[in-house]
Write a protein that holds these residues in place. Structure first.
Motif: not given
Length: 162
Positions: A74, A77-78, A81, A83-86, A88-89, A132-133
């Protein structure tokens, strides 16, 4: 009248004395607890007790390694990516850190363990993050780009790669 789960009228919620480890694990655990509390050492299954106590220690180590792996995925990904931060992450990162820190507080002798596992867990996390990405594995650094102190810092969220 039908009996749920195949229970017979003779069945009870309490374990029987002398429960067999291989036949009914739960009943065996309860019998061993009762024997320990009563000081009935003659009723202890020492071989299986020793095995189970050893497994408890190994399971805490497995949990720390697993949570470290999820945390690293995570964080990658943070960082890579943004643009996809949430939320949930954020929640996953926060949860994994908290659980690792709780485990280390409960078992201080394991404080060096995350550092010892970091390289191995990062290698797997890098592969998982790529999967995952949809990004190539080469998009992620070959060595962990985060210091362990940062990884476990409740306030650390890596900035996007420039």
């Amino acid at each position: 009248m039908s009996r749920p789960l195949g229970l017979s009228p003779e069945s009870s919620a309490l374990p029987r004395a002398g429960a067999d480890y291989a036949e009914d694990y739960f009943a065996w655990t309860q019998d061993q607890v009762a024997a320990l509390k009563a000081g009935r050492h003659d009723r202890l299954d020492l071989e299986n007790l020793a095995e189970e106590v050893g497994d408890l220690g190994r399971s805490v180590k497995r949990e720390i390694a697993s949570r470290l792996n999820v945390l690293l995925v995570h964080l990658l990904k943070w960082r890579f990516q943004p643009a996809f931060r949430s939320s949930s992450w954020t929640g996953t990162i926060t949860e994994q850190r908290g659980q690792i820190l709780d485990d280390l507080d409960e078992s201080p002798s394991l404080r060096p363990y995350p550092a010892a596992r970091l390289g191995r867990e990062y290698a797997v996390a890098r592969l998982k993050a790529a999967g995952e990405t949809g990004m190539p594995e080469a998009a992620f650094p070959p060595d962990c780009p985060f210091a362990l102190a940062d990884i476990l810092d409740r306030n650390f969220f890596p900035e996007a790669e420039a």
